[in-house]
Design a protein around this motif. Structure first.
Motif, PDB file in Angstrom:
ATOM      1  N   ALA A 128       1.068 -21.892   1.197  1.00  0.00           N
ATOM      2  CA  ALA A 128       0.696 -20.979   2.277  1.00  0.00           C
ATOM      3  C   ALA A 128       1.243 -19.578   2.004  1.00  0.00           C
ATOM      4  CB  ALA A 128       1.217 -21.495   3.610  1.00  0.00           C
ATOM      5  N   THR A 129       0.434 -18.590   2.358  1.00  0.00           N
ATOM      6  CA  THR A 129       0.835 -17.193   2.216  1.00  0.00           C
ATOM      7  C   THR A 129       0.499 -16.429   3.480  1.00  0.00           C
ATOM      8  OG1 THR A 129      -1.294 -16.584   1.229  1.00  0.00           O
ATOM      9  CG2 THR A 129       0.477 -17.191  -0.293  1.00  0.00           C
ATOM     10  N   VAL A 130       1.256 -15.380   3.732  1.00  0.00           N
ATOM     11  CA  VAL A 130       0.986 -14.478   4.840  1.00  0.00           C
ATOM     12  C   VAL A 130       0.392 -13.204   4.260  1.00  0.00           C
ATOM     13  CG1 VAL A 130       1.936 -13.199   6.783  1.00  0.00           C
ATOM     14  CG2 VAL A 130       2.870 -15.439   6.195  1.00  0.00           C
ATOM     15  N   GLN A 131      -0.828 -12.880   4.684  1.00  0.00           N
ATOM     16  CA  GLN A 131      -1.515 -11.711   4.150  1.00  0.00           C
ATOM     17  C   GLN A 131      -1.502 -10.588   5.179  1.00  0.00           C
ATOM     18  OE1 GLN A 131      -5.434 -12.849   2.873  1.00  0.00           O
ATOM     19  NE2 GLN A 131      -4.680 -14.056   1.128  1.00  0.00           N
ATOM     20  N   ILE A 132      -1.098  -9.419   4.717  1.00  0.00           N
ATOM     21  CA  ILE A 132      -1.044  -8.230   5.565  1.00  0.00           C
ATOM     22  C   ILE A 132      -2.142  -7.284   5.113  1.00  0.00           C
ATOM     23  CG2 ILE A 132       0.415  -6.366   6.424  1.00  0.00           C
ATOM     24  CD1 ILE A 132       2.816  -7.918   5.290  1.00  0.00           C
ATOM     25  N   ARG A 133      -2.939  -6.839   6.058  1.00  0.00           N
ATOM     26  CA  ARG A 133      -3.979  -5.862   5.754  1.00  0.00           C
ATOM     27  C   ARG A 133      -3.744  -4.625   6.589  1.00  0.00           C
ATOM     28  NH1 ARG A 133     -10.246  -6.129   7.558  1.00  0.00           N
ATOM     29  NH2 ARG A 133     -10.701  -3.956   7.077  1.00  0.00           N
ATOM     30  N   SER A 134      -3.768  -3.475   5.927  1.00  0.00           N
ATOM     31  CA  SER A 134      -3.524  -2.216   6.633  1.00  0.00           C
ATOM     32  C   SER A 134      -4.397  -1.128   6.046  1.00  0.00           C
ATOM     33  CB  SER A 134      -2.044  -1.819   6.511  1.00  0.00           C
ATOM     34  OG  SER A 134      -1.744  -1.466   5.166  1.00  0.00           O
ATOM     35  N   GLU A 135      -4.337   0.029   6.634  1.00  0.00           N
ATOM     36  CA  GLU A 135      -5.026   1.174   6.060  1.00  0.00           C
ATOM     37  C   GLU A 135      -4.384   1.522   4.718  1.00  0.00           C
ATOM     38  OE1 GLU A 135      -2.386   4.568   8.416  1.00  0.00           O
ATOM     39  OE2 GLU A 135      -4.464   4.140   9.006  1.00  0.00           O
ATOM     40  N   HIS A 136      -5.013   2.415   3.999  1.00  0.00           N
ATOM     41  CA  HIS A 136      -4.548   2.699   2.642  1.00  0.00           C
ATOM     42  C   HIS A 136      -3.104   3.227   2.660  1.00  0.00           C
ATOM     43  CE1 HIS A 136      -5.045   3.525  -1.611  1.00  0.00           C
ATOM     44  NE2 HIS A 136      -4.516   4.741  -1.412  1.00  0.00           N
ATOM     45  N   LEU A 137      -2.241   2.577   1.878  1.00  0.00           N
ATOM     46  CA  LEU A 137      -0.835   2.964   1.760  1.00  0.00           C
ATOM     47  C   LEU A 137      -0.597   3.656   0.428  1.00  0.00           C
ATOM     48  CD1 LEU A 137       0.914  -0.312   3.035  1.00  0.00           C
ATOM     49  CD2 LEU A 137       0.304   1.718   4.372  1.00  0.00           C
ATOM     50  N   THR A 138       0.312   4.613   0.431  1.00  0.00           N
ATOM     51  CA  THR A 138       0.699   5.263  -0.826  1.00  0.00           C
ATOM     52  C   THR A 138       1.568   4.312  -1.645  1.00  0.00           C
ATOM     53  OG1 THR A 138       2.683   6.239   0.168  1.00  0.00           O
ATOM     54  CG2 THR A 138       0.618   7.510   0.325  1.00  0.00           C
ATOM     55  N   ASN A 139       1.799   4.677  -2.900  1.00  0.00           N
ATOM     56  CA  ASN A 139       2.635   3.838  -3.753  1.00  0.00           C
ATOM     57  C   ASN A 139       4.057   3.739  -3.209  1.00  0.00           C
ATOM     58  OD1 ASN A 139       0.510   3.435  -5.521  1.00  0.00           O
ATOM     59  ND2 ASN A 139       1.051   5.202  -6.814  1.00  0.00           N
ATOM     60  N   GLU A 140       4.568   4.851  -2.659  1.00  0.00           N
ATOM     61  CA  GLU A 140       5.924   4.835  -2.102  1.00  0.00           C
ATOM     62  C   GLU A 140       5.998   3.911  -0.885  1.00  0.00           C
ATOM     63  OE1 GLU A 140       4.179   7.493  -2.779  1.00  0.00           O
ATOM     64  OE2 GLU A 140       5.231   8.311  -4.533  1.00  0.00           O
ATOM     65  N   GLU A 141       4.999   3.962  -0.016  1.00  0.00           N
ATOM     66  CA  GLU A 141       4.989   3.091   1.157  1.00  0.00           C
ATOM     67  C   GLU A 141       4.870   1.617   0.763  1.00  0.00           C
ATOM     68  OE1 GLU A 141       2.986   5.927   4.619  1.00  0.00           O
ATOM     69  OE2 GLU A 141       1.692   4.805   3.235  1.00  0.00           O
TER      70      GLU A 141
END
Length: 419
Positions: A118-131
């Motif tokens: 099992a995995t928890v998947q997070i989806r968000s708006e585009h993140l920078t490499n630092e974020e």
């Protein structure tokens, strides 16, 4: 006295035909396809149900829209193994870490799979490499997720990013594939069937697209490239199921104008009954591997792509089975009944039935020799053959030459040919 007793006959009551006729249950009538289920005759009901389905689906698509996947909308997806040193993490815990770290809420956090995979998947708006790096560090410090060897590792946390440009390209290609499929299906149906069947088949295909897409909008299923592939697959299945029913309708209604036994609508309804079990069996056989695919995708492998593919196929098979039975053929009959040929034929069938009913009321019989059992027809023929007609001489009588009404002499000419 004995002779008298022997000459007497005993009257035996004939068995009732109604009591001798077997009573068929629901499943027997379903398998035999005798036309007992009225589908075409209740087409107003099915049109109302289908219209309500389309209206609800269109309203949901216009007002609520779709939950587009990352491949269409673009953004960043981060996957965290649910197994950690302290146990299994929850969706709410991961969402809290995301919000505290980046000071904004994710678009969606879901648990995929079960058990150790099992995995928890997070989806968000585009993140920078630092974020992205900051989020991965915060997730590892909070949960210590385990890798495939059961050891806490930061590499167990994976991430992927999709740009909005790539998502737009995927959307454009999906729409092109859908249009190409509809065009090819239209060409095939137009060549294969007559005009009204082609229109009904294509209307059914559009109905399946709207309802399947509407179900995704109502429930909130995520639209992914796998969903688009599955949609094209189930549209092919729906078209196949409609072709099966139309083939039987075409067979039953071939030359229908030359007989007055059944109307066009009744012949079409009989065709639907005769293909009931074929449609149901085809759907059941199609659903079984789809359910197996969903079980494997969710509980064993935890692969979201397989889940998306199986989900749209399951919805599409159910919708396609409904539309091929309760929408396609009733729509075909409705259009054909507007033609002069079908209207005139229906009028002839109704007039014939009224004449049979009137004759039955006058003579006290059914008045229809076509519907009588074979034994009754044979018996009637035997009686008719044994009773001479009133205008014919009795068997064994000497033939009489017809006479002229003027002279009273035979009207035949003499043979004047010389030998």
């Amino acid at each position: 006295m004995a002779a008298k007793d022997s000459s007497e006959t005993t009257a035996v009551e004939a068995p009732s035909l109604d009591s001798a006729t077997p009573k068929h249950n629901f499943f027997v009538r379903l398998y035999t396809g005798t036309g007992a289920f009225e589908v075409v005759g209740r087409r107003k009901l099915w049109f109302a149900v289908s219209g309500l389905m389309v209206a609800v689906c269109l309203a949901s698509m216009l007002l609520r829209g779709f939950t587009l996947g990352i491949d269409f909308e673009g953004g960043t997806k981060v996957s965290v193994p649910a197994s950690t040193e302290t146990g299994t993490i929850s969706v709410q815990q991961v969402e809290n870490v995301f919000t505290e770290t980046l000071d904004k809420a994710p678009e969606a956090v879901v648990l995929v799979g079960s058990g150790g995979s099992a995995t928890v998947q997070i989806r968000s708006e585009h993140l920078t490499n630092e974020e992205t790096e900051e989020l991965r560090t915060a997730l590892f410090d909070a949960f210590k997720p385990l890798n495939a060897d059961g050891v806490p590792s930061r590499l167990a946390i994976s991430d992927s990013a999709v740009s909005e440009t790539w998502g737009g390209q995927i959307t454009q290609k999906a729409l092109i594939a859908l249009v190409v499929f509809i065009v090819l299906a239209t060409i095939y149906i137009t060549v294969r069937y007559e005009r009204y069947m082609s229109i009904a088949a294509m209307a059914t295909l559009v109905f399946d697209i709207i309802v399947t897409a509407g179900v995704y909008s109502i429930v909130g299923f995520e639209v992914t490239p796998a969903m688009v592939i599955g949609l094209l697959t189930i549209l092919g299945f729906s078209l196949y199921d409609t072709v099966i029913v139309f083939d039987k309708v075409e067979e039953n209604t071939h030359g229908f104008e030359h007989t007055t036994r059944r109307t066009f609508a009744e012949q079409a309804n009989l065709a639907v009954n005769q293909t009931f079990m074929r449609s149901i069996n085809t759907s059941v056989i199609s659903v079984l591997p789809i359910v197996a695919l969903m079980v494997i995708a969710v509980w064993l492998l935890g692969v979201g792509t397989l889940m998306d593919l199986a989900l749209v196929q399951l919805v599409g098979v159910i919708v396609g089975t409904y539309s091929s039975i309760f929408f396609a053929t009733p729509l075909l009959v409705t259009m054909r009944e507007r033609t002069e040929l079908v209207r005139n034929h229906t009028r002839r069938v109704m007039n014939r039935r009224k004449g049979i009913e009137a004759k039955s009321a006058d003579t006290g019989t059914d008045g229809d020799t076509e519907d009588k059992p074979e034994t009754e027809t044979v018996a009637a023929a035997s009686v008719a053959s044994s009773t001479p007609a009133p205008d014919k001489p009795a068997p064994g009588a000497r033939p009489v030459r017809p006479t002229s009404s003027r002279t009273g002499r035979p009207s035949g000419k003499r043979n004047t040919r010389r030998r």
